[in-house]
Scaffold this motif. Structure first.
Motif, mmCIF file in Angstrom:
data_model
loop_
_atom_site.group_PDB
_atom_site.id
_atom_site.type_symbol
_atom_site.label_atom_id
_atom_site.label_comp_id
_atom_site.label_asym_id
_atom_site.label_seq_id
_atom_site.Cartn_x
_atom_site.Cartn_y
_atom_site.Cartn_z
ATOM 1 N N GLN A 69 0.822 -1.204 0.000
ATOM 2 C CA GLN A 69 0.000 0.000 0.000
ATOM 3 C C GLN A 69 0.858 1.257 0.000
ATOM 4 O OE1 GLN A 69 -2.755 -0.102 3.253
ATOM 5 N NE2 GLN A 69 -3.877 -1.856 2.452
ATOM 6 N N ARG A 70 0.771 2.034 -1.073
ATOM 7 C CA ARG A 70 1.326 3.386 -1.164
ATOM 8 C C ARG A 70 2.794 3.481 -0.738
ATOM 9 N NH1 ARG A 70 -2.582 7.677 1.478
ATOM 10 N NH2 ARG A 70 -0.997 9.009 0.533
ATOM 11 N N GLY A 71 3.555 2.478 -1.052
ATOM 12 C CA GLY A 71 4.982 2.548 -0.786
ATOM 13 C C GLY A 71 5.367 2.493 0.676
ATOM 14 N N TYR A 72 4.474 1.976 1.530
ATOM 15 C CA TYR A 72 4.763 2.027 2.960
ATOM 16 C C TYR A 72 5.968 1.175 3.352
ATOM 17 C CZ TYR A 72 3.963 2.367 7.973
ATOM 18 O OH TYR A 72 4.110 2.612 9.310
ATOM 19 N N TYR A 74 8.708 1.244 1.911
ATOM 20 C CA TYR A 74 9.836 2.170 1.828
ATOM 21 C C TYR A 74 9.930 3.013 3.099
ATOM 22 C CZ TYR A 74 9.832 0.897 -3.093
ATOM 23 O OH TYR A 74 9.881 0.189 -4.267
ATOM 24 N N ALA A 75 8.785 3.414 3.629
ATOM 25 C CA ALA A 75 8.780 4.145 4.896
ATOM 26 C C ALA A 75 9.381 3.291 6.001
ATOM 27 C CB ALA A 75 7.355 4.556 5.260
ATOM 28 N N GLN A 76 9.004 2.026 6.043
ATOM 29 C CA GLN A 76 9.551 1.132 7.064
ATOM 30 C C GLN A 76 11.072 1.057 6.979
ATOM 31 O OE1 GLN A 76 7.302 -2.389 5.962
ATOM 32 N NE2 GLN A 76 6.021 -2.188 7.785
ATOM 33 N N GLN A 77 11.580 0.857 5.779
ATOM 34 C CA GLN A 77 13.024 0.708 5.613
ATOM 35 C C GLN A 77 13.764 2.014 5.899
ATOM 36 O OE1 GLN A 77 14.595 -2.332 4.986
ATOM 37 N NE2 GLN A 77 12.520 -3.015 5.446
ATOM 38 N N LYS A 78 13.187 3.127 5.454
ATOM 39 C CA LYS A 78 13.805 4.423 5.726
ATOM 40 C C LYS A 78 13.901 4.667 7.223
ATOM 41 C CE LYS A 78 13.192 9.415 4.914
ATOM 42 N NZ LYS A 78 12.439 10.437 4.168
ATOM 43 N N TRP A 158 8.616 11.116 11.119
ATOM 44 C CA TRP A 158 8.587 9.877 10.354
ATOM 45 C C TRP A 158 8.183 10.208 8.921
ATOM 46 C CZ3 TRP A 158 4.085 6.431 9.166
ATOM 47 C CH2 TRP A 158 2.868 7.109 9.231
ATOM 48 N N ALA A 159 8.362 9.240 8.029
ATOM 49 C CA ALA A 159 8.070 9.449 6.609
ATOM 50 C C ALA A 159 7.039 8.409 6.183
ATOM 51 C CB ALA A 159 9.338 9.323 5.782
ATOM 52 N N PRO A 160 5.757 8.738 6.201
ATOM 53 C CA PRO A 160 4.710 7.740 5.977
ATOM 54 C C PRO A 160 4.743 7.044 4.631
ATOM 55 C CG PRO A 160 3.784 9.966 5.999
ATOM 56 C CD PRO A 160 5.193 10.072 6.479
ATOM 57 N N ASP A 161 5.208 7.716 3.587
ATOM 58 C CA ASP A 161 5.320 7.079 2.274
ATOM 59 C C ASP A 161 6.767 6.987 1.815
ATOM 60 O OD1 ASP A 161 2.591 6.617 1.986
ATOM 61 O OD2 ASP A 161 2.246 8.637 1.258
ATOM 62 N N GLY A 162 7.677 7.150 2.747
ATOM 63 C CA GLY A 162 9.080 6.920 2.445
ATOM 64 C C GLY A 162 9.871 8.121 2.004
ATOM 65 N N TYR A 208 4.644 -2.688 -4.690
ATOM 66 C CA TYR A 208 4.619 -1.956 -3.422
ATOM 67 C C TYR A 208 3.730 -0.720 -3.485
ATOM 68 C CZ TYR A 208 8.557 -5.025 -2.555
ATOM 69 O OH TYR A 208 9.363 -6.128 -2.417
ATOM 70 N N TRP A 209 3.217 -0.419 -4.686
ATOM 71 C CA TRP A 209 2.293 0.701 -4.858
ATOM 72 C C TRP A 209 0.933 0.216 -5.353
ATOM 73 C CZ3 TRP A 209 3.907 5.375 -3.134
ATOM 74 C CH2 TRP A 209 5.272 5.507 -2.891
ATOM 75 N N SER A 210 0.713 -1.091 -5.249
ATOM 76 C CA SER A 210 -0.582 -1.701 -5.581
ATOM 77 C C SER A 210 -1.004 -1.468 -7.026
ATOM 78 C CB SER A 210 -1.681 -1.189 -4.630
ATOM 79 O OG SER A 210 -1.365 -1.482 -3.295
#
Length: 288
Positions: A69-72, A74-78, A158-162, A208-210
């Motif tokens: 969902q929406r590149g999340y 990437y947010a996790q990894q960042k 934090w960066a919600p969409d990376g 990762y962006w559905s």
């Protein structure tokens, strides 16, 4: 003052990122560089280790393949990388972004200037978005003109969409950070990698962006937004540009503008008349 750099990577070689050059440029500014490296199918981990700089700290990660969902992801990894930074400031670069050696002193100076000013939560950079070849840059509201890349490492962010940060205050809805301007650019090379590497990138990241991967073709662009680049490229990026940048780019003269591009043309005309930048900013400027 201590400055941390950080980024995340996976399959950097397979996808044609100048990630080694990006890390080398971060090392010109930072006292430590944290790299979250997802389990890869190529030599990304080995190449980062081979830089052999004691300031680099590697965190090996496993991506959540179910997060689509929406590149999340990437947010996790960042944030895995950012949350282990120990500096006063945390400087984030994507794997296709490089800073110029001529700007190192300026970047350090602006962080020093605002180190003890809590009103400044971030540092925002101008951007050179190279497209199709190293001699052209894209200039349109579709390509963000400025973006924060340094965040104060003592605030809740934090960066919600990376990509862009949100600052959280008192558990309320987040806001964009308050930033000072760096007055120097980030060199963004993601859209000059070879067409084959770009196609592979689209294939791997679409999930990762559905959405389904789309065919990539550099020629399909509004040529009127492309301008000649008259500056110099960072030294660390020049060999990569010679070896790996797309060698054959020609914009399709029959390309037809999308509705979105037509809106951007109208916006640019309004900007010319009003003398204002009307594009969305992911920060609030509090110091120029």
């Amino acid at each position: 003052m201590k400055v941390s750099g950080f980024t995340f990577l996976r399959n950097g070689s397979m996808l044609g990122y100048p990630y080694i050059e990006s890390l080398q440029s971060l090392l010109m500014v930072c006292d430590e560089v944290v790299v979250a490296i997802g389990k890869s199918e190529d030599d990304t981990l080995e190449r980062v280790k081979a830089i052999n700089d004691p300031r680099i700290r590697i965190i090996e990660t496993q991506w959540n393949e179910g997060m689509e969902q929406r590149g999340y992801v990437y947010a996790q990894q960042k944030m895995i990388a950012q949350f282990t930074c120990t500096g006063d400031w945390a400087f984030y670069l994507e794997g296709d972004e490089v800073i110029h050696e001529d700007d190192v002193a300026q970047i350090r100076a602006v962080m020093e200037k605002h180190l003890n000013n809590p009103a400044v939560e971030a540092i925002a950079f101008d951007y050179h978005h190279f497209y199709g070849c190293p001699d052209l840059v894209a200039k349109s509201p579709a390509w963000y003109r400025q973006a924060p890349r340094i965040i104060r490492n003592t605030i809740r962010s934090w960066a919600p969409d990376g990509l862009f940060w949100m600052v959280m205050e008192k558990n309320r809805r987040g806001r964009y950070p308050r930033a000072a301007l760096a007055h120097c650019p980030i060199y963004h090379y993601g859209h000059v990698r070879s067409s084959a590497k770009m196609q592979e990138k689209h294939r791997q990241v679409a999930k990762y962006w559905s959405h389904a991967p789309k065919p990539h073709d550099y020629s399909q662009i509004d040529a009127s937004i492309l301008q000649a680049f008259t500056g110099t490229h960072p030294l660390v990026a020049q060999q990569w540009l010679r070896d790996y940048a797309e060698p054959n780019f020609v914009a399709d003269p029959a390309y037809r503008l999308s509705k979105r591009e037509k809106r951007h043309h109208l916006l640019m005309k309004l900007e010319a008349v009003l003398g204002m930048d009307l594009t969305k900013k992911h920060f609030t400027c509090v110091a120029k």
